[in-house]
Design an enzyme around this catalytic site. Structure first.
Site, PDB file in Angstrom:
ATOM      1  N   LYS A   1       0.806  -1.215   0.000  1.00 40.65           N
ATOM      2  CA  LYS A   1       0.000   0.000   0.000  1.00 40.65           C
ATOM      3  C   LYS A   1       0.845   1.274   0.000  1.00 40.65           C
ATOM      4  CE  LYS A   1      -3.731  -2.480   0.149  1.00 40.65           C
ATOM      5  NZ  LYS A   1      -3.150  -3.814   0.154  1.00 40.65           N
TER       6      LYS A   1
ATOM      7  N   GLU B   1      -2.893   6.342   8.051  1.00 39.18           N
ATOM      8  CA  GLU B   1      -3.765   7.003   7.091  1.00 39.18           C
ATOM      9  C   GLU B   1      -4.828   7.771   7.866  1.00 39.18           C
ATOM     10  OE1 GLU B   1      -4.732   4.961   3.122  1.00 39.18           O
ATOM     11  OE2 GLU B   1      -6.590   4.789   4.275  1.00 39.18           O
TER      12      GLU B   1
ATOM     13  N   HIS C   1     -14.675  -3.365   8.441  1.00 39.42           N
ATOM     14  CA  HIS C   1     -13.990  -3.167   7.162  1.00 39.42           C
ATOM     15  C   HIS C   1     -14.244  -4.302   6.175  1.00 39.42           C
ATOM     16  CE1 HIS C   1     -12.004   0.142   9.205  1.00 39.42           C
ATOM     17  NE2 HIS C   1     -11.585  -0.690  10.133  1.00 39.42           N
TER      18      HIS C   1
ATOM     19  N   ARG D   1      -7.066  -7.899  -9.030  1.00 35.09           N
ATOM     20  CA  ARG D   1      -7.735  -9.188  -9.211  1.00 35.09           C
ATOM     21  C   ARG D   1      -9.203  -8.943  -9.522  1.00 35.09           C
ATOM     22  NH1 ARG D   1     -10.737  -9.106  -4.618  1.00 35.09           N
ATOM     23  NH2 ARG D   1      -9.792  -8.258  -2.722  1.00 35.09           N
TER      24      ARG D   1
END
Length: 502
Positions: free
Chosen positions: A116, A201, A236, A293
């Site tokens: 990430k 983040e 999440h 994907r």
């Protein structure tokens, strides 16, 4: 040439890929663990091979065994589906080394977007805005993260640099609680992905999770197939998705789609992928990550575009040009997907295991069910609890909601607990009907008990809401009739006039 495909996965996605291959005249090879000997994907494939014991690390995560089976069976291609080895650049590279076509992106693209921090740095260079947070690449110590946390601002998220699905993620509200949360996030990330590196983040409050489906061929053509709304989440993990999003207008859709294509081009992307964004209350959007994907929720994009994404993946793997240009992609109607999981929504969504003794699958206009189970199939604790995806399509969002309600009422699964009651309650939620929800809605402003109590205490409110949705659909149908009448020929109008005045 893609003439025989080994499907390196299980469950509904393996069945989905096998069906697409069969329609293309492509032979298929299934792999299975000891727990999946009687699985549906094993029955559907042309050939099937035992991988190993039930635990994924001894079966579906054994890249070496999978490639050996591909060689033994004569498979010239491998489709990874999603999960397991789908986003492992080492697996994609091993396929290439073995002379086997990997139906997915290049190893370099998986590596660039798989980490990430690297992904953030890559798209930033391409001029794509990212969620404020950690800058730079490489492993970061706890001391370094604690030092920069106040600059990022609280609340914030500690996130694993590898993997996804909420693993290795922690919400931090203050500096005091951060050391313990860093430790637990690293531990979970190490266990899930074999990599304990994390980054920070900023937590964007009231945000919506919007993702764009990307398709890219080997000749440099990249398009998007519109967006999906994935904001209904718990821990999440996505629970329900719909397309298109009620939060986007056409101008914002075009802007976000253009940026999504730009992000894919930044890593020389090929095949199917998804660019994920966070959209704030002021319509500012930020790159979140790229899934290199096929996505679980790809069927709703197929329903509103008419494009078979899996077949297009195989075409691209064969070296062909995309079947569609951007101007060919048209959004038609609205689609909703409910993930049917073996879990108890009345007991904190605890997983449920056992043998399915009875299953009645909904059918009818605009209804699609992707599943890998059947009566007699056993749900174990070894794999993800999702047992089916219930997808509906409607000409409007209102029609799609009504159709989903009907389909959920018809769906019967006996033998294990499922989250069907949760989805039924969600379809009655006035916030959902109004499209007024964000990523924190389920966890902070929704509970099964409160929703059902409210419905029981105020049945007239639920009835009114249902009536309003039905009215929207009825009014739409009336508008279509009136429009068709206006479009009728003059000869038809003359005939009607004559009959009325005889």
């Amino acid at each position: 040439m893609v003439s025989k495909v080994l499907v390196a996965n299980r469950g509904e996605i393996a069945v989905r890929i096998i069906r697409a291959c069969r329609e293309l005249g492509v032979e298929t090879v299934a792999i299975y663990s000891e727990a999946d000997r009687q699985a549906l994907h094993v029955r559907y494939a042309d050939e099937a091979y035992l991988l190993g014991p039930a635990p994924a690390r001894e079966s579906y995560l054994r890249a070496d065994k999978i490639i050996d089976i591909a060689r033994k069976s004569g498979a010239d291609s491998i489709h990874p589906g999603y999960g397991f080895l789908a986003e492992r650049e080492n697996f994609a590279a091993a396929c290439a080394d073995a002379g086997i076509t990997f139906i997915g992106p290049k190893p370099s693209s998986i590596a660039a977007m798989g980490d990430k921090i690297t992904a953030r740095a890559t798209v930033l260079k391409a001029g794509v805005a990212v969620v404020p947070g950690t800058e730079g690449i490489g492993n970061m110590t706890d001391d370094h993260l604690l030092a920069i946390a106040p600059k990022v601002g609280f609340p914030l998220l500690v996130k694993a640099t590898a993997g996804g699905g909420g693993k290795g993620m922690r919400e931090v509200k203050s500096l005091d609680e951060m050391p313990a949360l860093l430790t637990s996030a690293r531990r979970e990330a190490e266990s899930a992905f074999g990599d304990g590196n994390v980054y920070l983040e900023k937590l964007i409050e009231g945000a919506r999770h919007i993702e764009f489906q990307i398709m890219a061929d080997g000749q440099g053509n990249v398009i998007h197939l519109g967006e999906r709304e994935c904001s209904l989440q718990r821990r999440h993990q996505k629970l329900l998705e719909e397309a298109p999003s009620s939060a986007l207008n056409e101008e914002l859709r075009q802007r976000m789609g253009t940026v999504a294509v730009k992000a894919a081009q930044a890593v020389d992307y090929v095949n199917a992928g998804t660019i994920e964004f966070l959209l704030d209350k002021d319509e500012n959007f930020f790159f979140l990550e790229m899934n290199t994907r096929l996505q679980v929720e790809h069927p709703i994009t197929e329903m509103i575009t008419g494009i078979d994404i899996v077949k297009e993946q195989i075409r691209i793997a064969r070296g062909r040009v995309l079947s569609y240009k951007q101007e060919d992609v048209k959004i038609n109607g609205h689609s909703i997907e409910c993930r049917i999981n073996a879990e108890d929504p009345y007991n904190d969504f605890m997983p449920s295991t056992g043998r399915i003794t009875h299953s009645l699958v909904p059918t009818g206009p605009g209804v699609r069910v992707d599943t890998g189970v059947y009566p007699g199939f056993e749900i174990t604790s070894f794999y993800d609890p999702m047992i089916a995806k219930l997808i509906v399509w409607g000409e409007t969002r209102a029609q799609a909601i009504l159709r989903m309600r009907r389909a959920l009422e018809e769906y019967r699964i006996i033998g294990v607990q499922t989250n069907i009651p949760f989805h039924q309650t969600m379809m009655d939620s006035h916030r959902f009907m109004g499209g007024q929800y964000d990523t924190r809605f389920v966890e902070e402003r929704f509970s099964m008990e409160d929703a059902e109590e409210s419905k029981a205490s105020h049945p007239e409110v639920a009835a009114l809401l249902a009536t309003l949705v039905a009215y929207q659909e009825t009014e739409r149908s009336a508008q279509v009739v009136r429009r068709n009448e206006r479009d009728a020929s003059n000869w038809k109008w003359v005939g009607r006039w004559e009959r009325m005045h005889r």
